[in-house]
Design a protein around this motif. Structure first.
Motif, PDB file in Angstrom:
ATOM      1  N   ALA A 111      19.887  -4.449 -29.681  1.00  0.00           N
ATOM      2  CA  ALA A 111      19.033  -5.398 -28.965  1.00  0.00           C
ATOM      3  C   ALA A 111      17.853  -5.837 -29.821  1.00  0.00           C
ATOM      4  O   ALA A 111      17.465  -7.012 -29.822  1.00  0.00           O
ATOM      5  N   MET A 112      17.252  -4.896 -30.587  1.00  0.00           N
ATOM      6  CA  MET A 112      16.157  -5.241 -31.493  1.00  0.00           C
ATOM      7  C   MET A 112      16.608  -6.266 -32.528  1.00  0.00           C
ATOM      8  O   MET A 112      15.895  -7.223 -32.838  1.00  0.00           O
ATOM      9  N   THR A 113      17.802  -6.042 -33.057  1.00  0.00           N
ATOM     10  CA  THR A 113      18.347  -6.955 -34.077  1.00  0.00           C
ATOM     11  C   THR A 113      18.527  -8.350 -33.507  1.00  0.00           C
ATOM     12  O   THR A 113      18.183  -9.356 -34.146  1.00  0.00           O
ATOM     13  N   VAL A 114      19.086  -8.438 -32.292  1.00  0.00           N
ATOM     14  CA  VAL A 114      19.280  -9.741 -31.643  1.00  0.00           C
ATOM     15  C   VAL A 114      17.933 -10.428 -31.440  1.00  0.00           C
ATOM     16  O   VAL A 114      17.775 -11.619 -31.722  1.00  0.00           O
ATOM     17  N   GLY A 115      16.937  -9.658 -30.948  1.00  0.00           N
ATOM     18  CA  GLY A 115      15.624 -10.236 -30.712  1.00  0.00           C
ATOM     19  C   GLY A 115      14.970 -10.749 -31.982  1.00  0.00           C
ATOM     20  O   GLY A 115      14.398 -11.844 -32.008  1.00  0.00           O
ATOM     21  N   LEU A 116      15.056  -9.974 -33.064  1.00  0.00           N
ATOM     22  CA  LEU A 116      14.450 -10.384 -34.328  1.00  0.00           C
ATOM     23  C   LEU A 116      15.178 -11.569 -34.950  1.00  0.00           C
ATOM     24  O   LEU A 116      14.557 -12.457 -35.549  1.00  0.00           O
ATOM     25  N   ALA A 117      16.507 -11.593 -34.812  1.00  0.00           N
ATOM     26  CA  ALA A 117      17.304 -12.646 -35.438  1.00  0.00           C
ATOM     27  C   ALA A 117      17.127 -14.001 -34.754  1.00  0.00           C
ATOM     28  O   ALA A 117      17.199 -15.049 -35.415  1.00  0.00           O
ATOM     29  N   PHE A 118      16.898 -14.003 -33.432  1.00  0.00           N
ATOM     30  CA  PHE A 118      16.838 -15.263 -32.681  1.00  0.00           C
ATOM     31  C   PHE A 118      15.454 -15.600 -32.153  1.00  0.00           C
ATOM     32  O   PHE A 118      15.320 -16.476 -31.304  1.00  0.00           O
ATOM     33  N   GLN A 119      14.407 -14.934 -32.670  1.00  0.00           N
ATOM     34  CA  GLN A 119      13.072 -15.213 -32.158  1.00  0.00           C
ATOM     35  C   GLN A 119      12.596 -16.621 -32.503  1.00  0.00           C
ATOM     36  O   GLN A 119      11.775 -17.202 -31.778  1.00  0.00           O
ATOM     37  N   ASP A 120      13.103 -17.187 -33.604  1.00  0.00           N
ATOM     38  CA  ASP A 120      12.709 -18.548 -33.966  1.00  0.00           C
ATOM     39  C   ASP A 120      13.412 -19.591 -33.114  1.00  0.00           C
ATOM     40  O   ASP A 120      12.961 -20.732 -33.019  1.00  0.00           O
ATOM     41  N   TRP A 122      11.227 -16.334 -26.067  1.00  0.00           N
ATOM     42  CA  TRP A 122      11.205 -15.119 -25.248  1.00  0.00           C
ATOM     43  C   TRP A 122      11.894 -13.935 -25.921  1.00  0.00           C
ATOM     44  O   TRP A 122      11.840 -12.811 -25.417  1.00  0.00           O
ATOM     45  N   MET A 123      12.509 -14.151 -27.066  1.00  0.00           N
ATOM     46  CA  MET A 123      13.168 -13.054 -27.780  1.00  0.00           C
ATOM     47  C   MET A 123      12.168 -11.984 -28.258  1.00  0.00           C
ATOM     48  O   MET A 123      12.540 -10.831 -28.459  1.00  0.00           O
ATOM     49  N   SER A 124      10.908 -12.380 -28.425  1.00  0.00           N
ATOM     50  CA  SER A 124       9.909 -11.389 -28.832  1.00  0.00           C
ATOM     51  C   SER A 124       9.733 -10.325 -27.746  1.00  0.00           C
ATOM     52  O   SER A 124       9.497  -9.145 -28.050  1.00  0.00           O
ATOM     53  N   TYR A 125       9.879 -10.734 -26.482  1.00  0.00           N
ATOM     54  CA  TYR A 125       9.796  -9.763 -25.381  1.00  0.00           C
ATOM     55  C   TYR A 125      10.998  -8.831 -25.388  1.00  0.00           C
ATOM     56  O   TYR A 125      10.884  -7.649 -25.054  1.00  0.00           O
ATOM     57  N   LEU A 126      12.174  -9.374 -25.751  1.00  0.00           N
ATOM     58  CA  LEU A 126      13.361  -8.532 -25.854  1.00  0.00           C
ATOM     59  C   LEU A 126      13.167  -7.471 -26.937  1.00  0.00           C
ATOM     60  O   LEU A 126      13.487  -6.296 -26.731  1.00  0.00           O
ATOM     61  N   SER A 127      12.626  -7.886 -28.082  1.00  0.00           N
ATOM     62  CA  SER A 127      12.381  -6.940 -29.178  1.00  0.00           C
ATOM     63  C   SER A 127      11.402  -5.856 -28.758  1.00  0.00           C
ATOM     64  O   SER A 127      11.607  -4.665 -29.028  1.00  0.00           O
ATOM     65  N   MET A 128      10.324  -6.261 -28.069  1.00  0.00           N
ATOM     66  CA  MET A 128       9.317  -5.294 -27.654  1.00  0.00           C
ATOM     67  C   MET A 128       9.887  -4.311 -26.631  1.00  0.00           C
ATOM     68  O   MET A 128       9.674  -3.097 -26.730  1.00  0.00           O
ATOM     69  N   ALA A 129      10.649  -4.826 -25.654  1.00  0.00           N
ATOM     70  CA  ALA A 129      11.266  -3.957 -24.652  1.00  0.00           C
ATOM     71  C   ALA A 129      12.263  -3.001 -25.303  1.00  0.00           C
ATOM     72  O   ALA A 129      12.345  -1.821 -24.940  1.00  0.00           O
ATOM     73  N   ALA A 130      13.023  -3.500 -26.285  1.00  0.00           N
ATOM     74  CA  ALA A 130      14.006  -2.660 -26.970  1.00  0.00           C
ATOM     75  C   ALA A 130      13.333  -1.532 -27.739  1.00  0.00           C
ATOM     76  O   ALA A 130      13.834  -0.398 -27.767  1.00  0.00           O
ATOM     77  N   ILE A 131      12.179  -1.816 -28.348  1.00  0.00           N
ATOM     78  CA  ILE A 131      11.446  -0.777 -29.084  1.00  0.00           C
ATOM     79  C   ILE A 131      10.928   0.287 -28.121  1.00  0.00           C
ATOM     80  O   ILE A 131      11.024   1.490 -28.392  1.00  0.00           O
ATOM     81  N   PHE A 132      10.384  -0.148 -26.986  1.00  0.00           N
ATOM     82  CA  PHE A 132       9.902   0.813 -25.990  1.00  0.00           C
ATOM     83  C   PHE A 132      11.037   1.706 -25.496  1.00  0.00           C
ATOM     84  O   PHE A 132      10.882   2.925 -25.361  1.00  0.00           O
ATOM     85  N   LEU A 133      12.194   1.106 -25.203  1.00  0.00           N
ATOM     86  CA  LEU A 133      13.342   1.887 -24.731  1.00  0.00           C
ATOM     87  C   LEU A 133      13.886   2.786 -25.839  1.00  0.00           C
ATOM     88  O   LEU A 133      14.354   3.896 -25.577  1.00  0.00           O
ATOM     89  N   PHE A 134      13.830   2.310 -27.070  1.00  0.00           N
ATOM     90  CA  PHE A 134      14.268   3.088 -28.232  1.00  0.00           C
ATOM     91  C   PHE A 134      13.494   4.411 -28.297  1.00  0.00           C
ATOM     92  O   PHE A 134      14.079   5.492 -28.451  1.00  0.00           O
ATOM     93  N   VAL A 135      12.164   4.314 -28.152  1.00  0.00           N
ATOM     94  CA  VAL A 135      11.309   5.507 -28.172  1.00  0.00           C
ATOM     95  C   VAL A 135      11.599   6.396 -26.962  1.00  0.00           C
ATOM     96  O   VAL A 135      11.643   7.632 -27.067  1.00  0.00           O
ATOM     97  N   SER A 136      11.839   5.774 -25.799  1.00  0.00           N
ATOM     98  CA  SER A 136      12.126   6.535 -24.580  1.00  0.00           C
ATOM     99  C   SER A 136      13.382   7.379 -24.741  1.00  0.00           C
ATOM    100  O   SER A 136      13.391   8.579 -24.410  1.00  0.00           O
ATOM    101  N   PHE A 137      14.449   6.767 -25.226  1.00  0.00           N
ATOM    102  CA  PHE A 137      15.702   7.500 -25.416  1.00  0.00           C
ATOM    103  C   PHE A 137      15.547   8.604 -26.458  1.00  0.00           C
ATOM    104  O   PHE A 137      16.149   9.673 -26.339  1.00  0.00           O
ATOM    105  N   PHE A 138      14.726   8.351 -27.476  1.00  0.00           N
ATOM    106  CA  PHE A 138      14.499   9.372 -28.500  1.00  0.00           C
ATOM    107  C   PHE A 138      13.841  10.608 -27.903  1.00  0.00           C
ATOM    108  O   PHE A 138      14.235  11.740 -28.202  1.00  0.00           O
ATOM    109  N   GLU A 139      12.846  10.408 -27.056  1.00  0.00           N
ATOM    110  CA  GLU A 139      12.063  11.529 -26.542  1.00  0.00           C
ATOM    111  C   GLU A 139      12.843  12.409 -25.563  1.00  0.00           C
ATOM    112  O   GLU A 139      12.530  13.586 -25.410  1.00  0.00           O
ATOM    113  N   ILE A 140      13.854  11.855 -24.875  1.00  0.00           N
ATOM    114  CA  ILE A 140      14.547  12.681 -23.877  1.00  0.00           C
ATOM    115  C   ILE A 140      15.592  13.606 -24.492  1.00  0.00           C
ATOM    116  O   ILE A 140      16.111  14.480 -23.814  1.00  0.00           O
TER     117      ILE A 140
END
Length: 484
Positions: free
Chosen positions: A341-350, A354-372
């Motif tokens: 999801a981060m890759t998609v957001g970064l690739a299509f932000q131009d 709204w892809m910047s929000y996808l990237s930000m949400a993906a990073i937050f979820l990335f950290v969440s999954f890591f911590e559990i």
């Protein structure tokens, strides 16, 4: 026996936790002021573009990527050298703790943290990149030793309330960035003062030094006035069990086929933690958010710290309910999806704003999954799959593996990002998919199982098992070895 939460016990836990707090601070402190520090590096190296800075109102680092290769190299080394210190110290923990005990050992190593803080705090007065690199290396040495001397209290690696002071209007600016880095030694000063009134570890006193009376006194200071016979009996049983199985050297553990499956699993668990890409987020999240088009990347980085805290607490609740294997698989699988999801957001932000929000949400979820799961579990699963003999050697090897991978990510992620651009997290997505499959196929569940039950699972998974005489002969060789 009724256990009580005494003031001394609460003080001892708080004092031990300061080491984990300091490690979290040291990992994340260098993230937010990246551009400011890079500018000072450029000035010191003589490659700073004064004319461009003047045209942009004196702040060329707000949106400008460093163009000089030497700045990128020294910045990457400043981030990654922290792990080199940890890598070296992972082999010294047992020696330091057994030589002087936990309290004196922590007091001695706090000298390293204070020295590192002074080097970084005074770096603006000297050669910034050399002093910061030296300070980070020494701090890594301290953190590697500290994480082994204190109980494994898994706290958030990058506390959000400490990241706040890295904001531009507080300490993350041209005038105060060196103070921000120097404060990483402050918890060691407080911890040193508190250690003077903390009792020595009862286990060290009883098992290592054979001081029964002093161990009883230490137990009563920690838990109040109670009958210590049950705790003493448990420590005696632990001591007898340890005496029956001599500690295995690192070299013998590497050569042994008896523990080969367990060692492979332990190392792969630590590889999956570091090569998941999590430290690319923790070290470089500000620049990643900036690349994703986030207006205030530093605030988004603080958001990562908040998510980190929340899901660290969630993992504490889940780890003994859902099981280690399940949480690790869910965590790695979720991180894999988030990396895509981060890759998609970064690739299509131009193309889509709204892809910047996808990237930000993906990073937050990335950290969440890591911590559990993938964050805390590799650290304590090693102790669950090895018996007391090979356990110290296995923990040292796993720690060295973890710190080595940490260095690789910290040092080379900027170059990987420059090579792959918006598709950099596809590399981690592929690795995460592979790790998820490996955990599913090769790692047994350890929750609620004895060491003998876990060892039996590994023996069944062994492709070409040793004959009984061969296995018994090798176990005799292992038990006759001395500590590394």
């Amino acid at each position: 026996m009724e256990k009580q939460l005494t003031g001394t016990l609460a003080l001892a836990v708080f004092t031990a936790a300061l080491g984990s707090l300091q490690m979290g601070y040291s990992l994340g402190v260098i993230n937010a002021p990246q551009k400011v520090i890079e500018r000072h590096y450029a000035k010191s190296l003589g490659v700073y573009n004064e004319e461009l800075a003047h045209r942009r109102g004196g702040n060329a680092t707000e949106h400008e990527e460093p163009t000089d290769a030497s700045v990128v190299m020294y910045w990457s080394l400043s981030v990654a050298i922290f792990a080199i210190g940890g890598m070296v110290s992972s082999f010294l923990v047992s020696f330091v703790s057994d030589f002087r005990g936990r309290i004196k050992g922590m007091l001695y190593i706090n000298v390293l943290a204070i020295t590192a803080g002074l080097l970084m705090g005074l770096s603006k007065l000297g050669t910034p990149y050399l002093m910061v690199i030296a300070g980070r290396a020494i701090m890594g040495l301290y953190c590697g030793l500290s994480s082994g001397l204190v109980p494994k209290i898994y706290v958030c690696r990058c506390p959000c309330y400490l990241q706040v002071i890295g904001l531009d209007f507080l300490l993350g600016n041209d005038d105060m960035w060196h103070v921000l880095l120097g404060l990483s030694g402050a918890p060691a000063i407080l911890q040193s003062l508190l250690l003077l009134v903390c009792p020595e570890s009862p286990r060290f006193l009883y098992i290592k030094q054979g001081k029964v009376e002093e161990a009883c006194k230490s137990l009563k200071r920690l838990k109040g006035d109670y009958d210590t016979s049950k705790d003493i009996a448990e420590m005696q049983a632990e001591k007898e069990k340890a005496m029956k199985e001599a500690q295995t050297s690192i070299l013998r553990l590497l050569r042994s086929s008896v523990y080969r499956q367990q060692l492979f699993v332990a190392l792969m668990m630590h590889l999956s933690q570091q090569f998941s890409g999590i430290n690319a987020i923790f070290y470089y999240s500000t620049s990643i958010f900036q690349s994703a088009g986030v207006g205030q990347p530093v605030y988004a980085t603080i958001g990562v710290g908040v998510i980190n805290i929340i899901f660290t607490l969630v993992s504490v609740i889940l780890v003994d309910r859902a099981g280690r294997r399940t949480l690790t698989i869910v965590g790695l699988g979720g991180m894999c999806c988030c990396a895509v999801a981060m890759t998609v957001g970064l690739a299509f932000q131009d193309v889509y704003s709204w892809m910047s929000y996808l990237s930000m949400a993906a990073i937050f979820l990335f950290v969440s999954f890591f911590e559990i799961g993938p964050g805390p579990i590799p650290w304590f699963i090693v102790a669950e799959i090895f018996s007391q003999g090979p356990r110290p050697a296995a923990i040292a090897l796993a720690g060295c593996c973890n710190w080595t991978c940490n260095f690789i990510i910290g040092m080379f992620f900027p170059y990987l990002e420059g090579l792959c651009g918006s598709y950099v997290f596809i590399v981690f997505a592929v690795l995460l998919f592979g790790f998820t499959v490996f955990i599913y196929l090769r790692v047994p569940e350890t929750k609620g199982k004895t060491f003998e039950e876990i060892a039996a699972v590994f023996h069944r998974k062994r492709g070409a098992p040793l004959s009984k005489p061969q296995e018994e002969a090798e176990m005799v060789q292992l038990k006759s070895s001395t500590e590394a």
